[in-house]
Design a protein around this motif. Structure first.
Motif, mmCIF file in Angstrom:
data_model
loop_
_atom_site.group_PDB
_atom_site.id
_atom_site.type_symbol
_atom_site.label_atom_id
_atom_site.label_comp_id
_atom_site.label_asym_id
_atom_site.label_seq_id
_atom_site.Cartn_x
_atom_site.Cartn_y
_atom_site.Cartn_z
ATOM 1 N N THR A 67 7.834 8.072 -13.031
ATOM 2 C CA THR A 67 8.291 7.132 -11.708
ATOM 3 C C THR A 67 7.597 7.705 -10.458
ATOM 4 O OG1 THR A 67 10.826 7.211 -12.390
ATOM 5 C CG2 THR A 67 10.331 7.023 -10.029
ATOM 6 N N ALA A 68 7.120 6.765 -9.783
ATOM 7 C CA ALA A 68 6.264 7.067 -8.695
ATOM 8 C C ALA A 68 7.159 7.661 -7.815
ATOM 9 C CB ALA A 68 5.764 5.877 -8.085
ATOM 10 N N GLU A 69 6.453 8.848 -7.120
ATOM 11 C CA GLU A 69 7.632 9.656 -6.236
ATOM 12 C C GLU A 69 7.426 8.960 -4.934
ATOM 13 O OE1 GLU A 69 7.969 14.212 -4.448
ATOM 14 O OE2 GLU A 69 6.533 13.727 -5.990
ATOM 15 N N TYR A 70 6.352 8.384 -4.617
ATOM 16 C CA TYR A 70 6.450 7.699 -3.173
ATOM 17 C C TYR A 70 5.608 6.173 -3.082
ATOM 18 C CZ TYR A 70 6.650 6.401 1.788
ATOM 19 O OH TYR A 70 6.844 6.080 3.074
ATOM 20 N N GLU A 71 4.469 6.306 -4.038
ATOM 21 C CA GLU A 71 3.398 5.107 -3.862
ATOM 22 C C GLU A 71 3.724 3.653 -4.460
ATOM 23 O OE1 GLU A 71 -0.284 8.163 -4.311
ATOM 24 O OE2 GLU A 71 1.231 8.168 -5.773
ATOM 25 N N MET A 72 4.965 3.498 -4.808
ATOM 26 C CA MET A 72 5.473 2.252 -5.305
ATOM 27 C C MET A 72 6.530 1.749 -4.236
ATOM 28 S SD MET A 72 5.137 1.963 -9.328
ATOM 29 C CE MET A 72 5.320 0.274 -9.285
ATOM 30 N N LYS A 73 6.647 2.302 -3.008
ATOM 31 C CA LYS A 73 7.656 2.038 -2.109
ATOM 32 C C LYS A 73 7.006 1.011 -1.133
ATOM 33 C CE LYS A 73 10.663 6.113 -2.764
ATOM 34 N NZ LYS A 73 10.625 7.378 -2.069
ATOM 35 N N MET A 74 7.654 0.415 -0.281
ATOM 36 C CA MET A 74 7.222 -0.554 0.648
ATOM 37 C C MET A 74 6.110 -0.336 1.560
ATOM 38 S SD MET A 74 9.543 -3.318 3.053
ATOM 39 C CE MET A 74 10.201 -3.985 1.920
ATOM 40 N N ASP A 75 6.404 0.797 2.211
ATOM 41 C CA ASP A 75 5.411 1.339 3.300
ATOM 42 C C ASP A 75 4.034 1.351 2.509
ATOM 43 O OD1 ASP A 75 4.473 2.333 5.441
ATOM 44 O OD2 ASP A 75 5.418 4.444 5.358
ATOM 45 N N PRO A 76 3.898 1.888 1.535
ATOM 46 C CA PRO A 76 2.385 2.125 1.363
ATOM 47 C C PRO A 76 1.779 0.938 0.614
ATOM 48 C CG PRO A 76 3.744 3.330 -0.574
ATOM 49 C CD PRO A 76 4.643 2.910 0.728
ATOM 50 N N ILE A 77 2.532 -0.091 0.078
ATOM 51 C CA ILE A 77 2.004 -1.274 -0.580
ATOM 52 C C ILE A 77 1.842 -2.409 0.336
ATOM 53 C CG2 ILE A 77 2.546 -3.143 -2.238
ATOM 54 C CD1 ILE A 77 3.687 -1.242 -4.088
ATOM 55 N N SER A 78 2.843 -2.599 1.351
ATOM 56 C CA SER A 78 2.664 -3.560 2.241
ATOM 57 C C SER A 78 2.111 -3.217 3.490
ATOM 58 C CB SER A 78 4.280 -4.009 2.544
ATOM 59 O OG SER A 78 4.340 -5.335 3.411
ATOM 60 N N THR A 79 0.884 -3.741 3.773
ATOM 61 C CA THR A 79 0.043 -3.561 4.903
ATOM 62 C C THR A 79 0.273 -4.396 5.760
ATOM 63 O OG1 THR A 79 -1.878 -4.655 3.643
ATOM 64 C CG2 THR A 79 -1.698 -2.265 3.535
ATOM 65 N N GLY A 80 0.962 -5.668 5.519
ATOM 66 C CA GLY A 80 1.242 -6.583 6.556
ATOM 67 C C GLY A 80 1.704 -7.638 5.933
ATOM 68 N N SER A 81 2.058 -8.953 6.557
ATOM 69 C CA SER A 81 2.876 -10.088 5.910
ATOM 70 C C SER A 81 1.806 -10.856 4.742
ATOM 71 C CB SER A 81 3.125 -11.274 6.900
ATOM 72 O OG SER A 81 3.555 -12.156 6.305
ATOM 73 N N GLY A 82 2.254 -10.639 3.691
ATOM 74 C CA GLY A 82 1.574 -11.343 2.728
ATOM 75 C C GLY A 82 0.061 -10.378 1.935
ATOM 76 N N THR A 83 0.024 -9.195 2.769
ATOM 77 C CA THR A 83 -1.281 -8.399 2.419
ATOM 78 C C THR A 83 -0.709 -6.966 1.857
ATOM 79 O OG1 THR A 83 -1.327 -7.323 4.556
ATOM 80 C CG2 THR A 83 -2.631 -9.380 4.158
ATOM 81 N N TYR A 84 -1.443 -6.768 0.773
ATOM 82 C CA TYR A 84 -0.855 -5.183 -0.113
ATOM 83 C C TYR A 84 -2.110 -4.329 -0.581
ATOM 84 C CZ TYR A 84 2.601 -9.198 -0.476
ATOM 85 O OH TYR A 84 3.392 -10.266 -0.308
ATOM 86 N N ASN A 85 -1.782 -3.197 -0.611
ATOM 87 C CA ASN A 85 -2.428 -2.073 -1.017
ATOM 88 C C ASN A 85 -1.993 -1.751 -2.385
ATOM 89 O OD1 ASN A 85 -4.245 0.013 -1.625
ATOM 90 N ND2 ASN A 85 -3.489 1.039 -0.028
#
Length: 463
Positions: free
Chosen positions: A174-192
């Motif tokens: 399980t990802a400790e943090y890196e699959m949560k919204m904050d690190p993935i969603s960099t803006g509306s419709g943009t993702y890391n």
């Protein structure tokens, strides 16, 4: 009364006083061999102790039994009716940090007394840890389940200590943090996707299950969404867009998702989050519907959806609210399992509390994920080093939790996930969220990746 009558009465009384009854039926002579009294052990070491007892009048010798269980169904080799003529005997050849039980019988000729009281003694030291790999033992069970661990992307490099231990010990990540919204969603419709993709690919490449955590959590909202200036309806559409994109991106690559995390406050009410404020009380159900729709549209019809929360075993108001949410989701076929975080201490929750909480989910036909397991041993900051006493207490608590989980019906088992590798990398020491005042040692490995008694306790829970 004449002299003859007096003499007759005297002998009658003497005869009565010369007899007693051990069970209300069988006469026993007054000089029958008495039951010895065992007293506390002394000279306790890592591998030995001295058994002590009070001598019995008329006894010629004593028989000493030593066992590792208080029912004496088995005996320590050499200590099944060991004969001794004194009031002490040295018991040796034992294992460190282990509980033993002894009892005494008196013997005279062929006559043997009843067993004495039972004395418990625990040898000192630290027991040799069981090096068996966790997943190996779990996979050999009649009803196996995933043994998981929380990871960070940077740990998953071929040949690293994390890589070696993970492949040997664990069957799920399980990802400790890196699959949560904050690190993935960099803006509306943009993702890391970089870190999340690395974690998922590592699991897929190595045949390790991936439990994805988490789509919606109030503590992982990116600033752009937290400060969103559009309407509430537009906010909801952004959340839907995000859930749809992420579930679609990982469709067929992860087995399960925590959709919503910690939506219930400690007071038993809905937590006052940005999601509740802008989307209303039905936001949880909406999120699950969007996740289910996205998975189905991507052809991932077997994706398991979980709700995840903490402290429900001891907080009944919170537990009741969680199950009210679960009932609503289940009525619409939107939930498959429930995650019990289990950030516990060596003292709490009690076994009965955990069983009642988990069994409530079992009765609803849900899969059970012990999702973030760790066990604090210094929650009150009363120790400065990890004492042997706390090591053994932590070992017993790990064993207790794993035993509870292992006893679940096969259909309800999913995974038991430990929240991290090494003690010095745990989130618990000095945690402001927990109000944890000092250091702690909550995981299965020490700072040098050596297995702890807690690891052995986990294995013993699988017996």
């Amino acid at each position: 009364m004449n002299y003859k009558q007096i003499v007759t009465a005297f002998f009658l009384v003497f005869s009565l006083l010369s007899c007693s009854k051990d069970d209300g039926n069988t006469p026993v002579p007054l000089n029958a061999l008495a039951t010895p009294f065992a007293s506390t052990a002394s000279n306790v070491t890592n591998t030995s102790f001295q058994a002590n007892w009070v001598l019995v009048p008329g006894a010629e010798s004593y028989l000493i039994d030593v066992s590792t269980d208080n029912s004496f169904s088995t005996f320590v080799t050499g200590y099944d009716a060991l004969s001794n003529s004194g009031s002490t005997v040295a018991i040796s050849g034992l294992s460190p940090a282990m509980a033993y039980y002894y009892r005494i019988r008196a013997k005279r000729g062929v006559e043997v007394s009843n067993n004495s009281n039972v004395i418990t003694v625990k040898t000192t030291g630290v027991a040799a840890e069981d090096p068996t790999f966790l997943k190996v033992k779990a996979n050999a069970l009649a009803n196996p389940f995933f043994v998981g661990v929380a990871v960070k992307a940077q740990q998953l490099n071929t040949g690293s200590a994390y890589d070696v231990v993970l492949k040997n010990e664990f069957s799920s990540i399980t990802a400790e943090y890196e699959m949560k919204m904050d690190p993935i969603s960099t803006g509306s419709g943009t993702y890391n996707w970089v870190a999340a993709d690395k974690i998922v690919k590592y699991g897929n490449d190595n045949g390790i299950n991936v439990h994805a955590h988490v789509l919606v959590w109030h503590n992982a909202v990116p600033n752009w969404l937290k400060d969103f200036s559009g309407t509430d309806a537009e906010f909801a559409l952004e959340v839907k867009k995000y859930i749809t994109a992420v579930v679609t991106h990982f469709a067929g690559k992860v087995k399960s998702w925590d959709v919503v995390n910690e939506a219930v406050d400690d007071n038993g009410n809905m937590r006052n989050t940005v999601f509740l404020t802008k989307m209303g009380p039905n936001y949880i159900k909406d999120c699950y519907q969007w996740a289910r729709d996205a998975a189905n549209a991507a052809g991932d019809t077997n994706l398991l959806l979980f709700y995840n929360d903490y402290a429900t075993s001891t907080n009944i108001n919170k537990q009741n609210k969680v199950f009210a949410i679960v009932d609503d989701l289940k009525a619409s076929n939107l939930i498959d399992g429930l995650g019990f975080q289990m950030h516990n201490t060596y003292l709490s929750p009690a076994k009965t509390q955990m069983e009642a909480d988990i069994n409530r989910a079992v009765a609803k036909g849900l899969k059970i994920h012990v999702s973030e397991l760790d066990i604090q041993v210094n929650q009150n900051n009363d120790i400065t080093t990890f004492t042997n006493e706390r090591k053994l207490a932590q070992k017993d608590k790990y064993k207790e939790i794993v035993k509870i989980y292992n006893a679940l019906p096969a259909a309800n088992k999913y995974a038991l996930t430990v929240w991290g590798f090494k003690d010095n990398e745990s989130w618990i020491p000095y945690s402001t969220d927990l109000n944890h005042p000092g250091n702690d040692w909550p995981l299965l490995y020490d700072n040098n990746f050596e297995i702890k008694s807690a690891h052995t306790g986990f294995l013993e829970g699988l017996d």
